[in-house]
Design a protein around this motif. Structure first.
Motif, PDB file in Angstrom:
ATOM      1  N   THR A   1      86.726  36.140  36.481  1.00  0.00           N
ATOM      2  CA  THR A   1      88.138  35.811  36.352  1.00  0.00           C
ATOM      3  C   THR A   1      88.294  34.569  35.486  1.00  0.00           C
ATOM      4  OG1 THR A   1      88.490  36.638  38.594  1.00  0.00           O
ATOM      5  CG2 THR A   1      90.260  35.318  37.641  1.00  0.00           C
ATOM      6  N   ASP A   2      89.201  34.613  34.521  1.00  0.00           N
ATOM      7  CA  ASP A   2      89.530  33.432  33.724  1.00  0.00           C
ATOM      8  C   ASP A   2      90.455  32.558  34.561  1.00  0.00           C
ATOM      9  OD1 ASP A   2      89.550  32.246  30.803  1.00  0.00           O
ATOM     10  OD2 ASP A   2      91.589  32.067  31.603  1.00  0.00           O
TER      11      ASP A   2
ATOM     12  N   GLY B   1      89.895  30.842  26.268  1.00  0.00           N
ATOM     13  CA  GLY B   1      89.771  32.204  26.728  1.00  0.00           C
ATOM     14  C   GLY B   1      88.385  32.635  27.156  1.00  0.00           C
TER      15      GLY B   1
ATOM     16  N   ASP C   1      91.808  38.074  31.980  1.00  0.00           N
ATOM     17  CA  ASP C   1      92.922  37.218  32.390  1.00  0.00           C
ATOM     18  C   ASP C   1      92.711  36.750  33.826  1.00  0.00           C
ATOM     19  OD1 ASP C   1      93.528  39.420  33.970  1.00  0.00           O
ATOM     20  OD2 ASP C   1      95.180  40.083  32.694  1.00  0.00           O
TER      21      ASP C   1
ATOM     22  N   SER D   1      86.100  36.445  27.571  1.00  0.00           N
ATOM     23  CA  SER D   1      86.070  37.876  27.271  1.00  0.00           C
ATOM     24  C   SER D   1      84.757  38.478  27.748  1.00  0.00           C
ATOM     25  CB  SER D   1      86.261  38.137  25.773  1.00  0.00           C
ATOM     26  OG  SER D   1      85.158  37.641  25.043  1.00  0.00           O
TER      27      SER D   1
END
Length: 147
Positions: free
Chosen positions: A108-109, A115, A124, A117
């Motif tokens: 999880t960001d 950011g 997100d 990925s």
């Protein structure tokens, strides 16, 4: 026994104690290292342990191939308080979280600036389940997830 002989005997005993202390400390550290290596080398899926292997280190000063064992829940970020600390300016203080959810791993960001990925797909705040070997990018850092 003369005073000179007693002093010599005390000096020898002190040196022996120092060497014994150094030997016990070295053996303790060595066995702890062996335990850590054995723990890191076990299969990840069955034991609830996975690894993140550093592929692109950026400015972290870590060598490519450095492995981070993950178990349970860990945060990743630039701050030293994270479970995995990556000292690179492109990584936020607390950048992302990896956690075990229902027998699988979830990334999880945490609102990072640059950011997160997985295999080129943005992550997100809802997170994404990690499958098989996957490339995880945090800022300019690339880690390979290995279950």
């Amino acid at each position: 026994m003369s005073a000179a002989n007693e002093l010599l005997l005390l000096r020898i005993a002190l040196i022996a104690i120092i060497f014994l202390f150094a030997f016990v400390t070295a053996m303790t550290m060595r066995s702890g290292l062996r335990t850590t290596i054995a723990f890191a080398g076990r299969g990840g899926a069955a034991s609830g342990v996975a690894r993140l292997v550093l592929i692109v280190p950026g400015e972290t000063r870590l060598a490519p191939g450095t492995e981070f064992v993950i178990a349970g829940e860990m945060t990743i970020g630039r701050d030293a308080s994270n479970g995995i600390a990556l000292g690179d300016p492109s990584v936020s203080g607390t950048h992302a979280r990896v956690e075990r959810v229902g027998g699988r791993w979830k990334l999880t960001d945490l609102g990072s600036t640059n950011g997160t990925s997985v295999n080129g797909q943005a992550v997100d705040g809802r997170g994404v389940l990690l499958r098989g070997p996957a490339d995880v990018t945090l800022g300019t850092i690339v880690l390979r997830f290995q279950p």
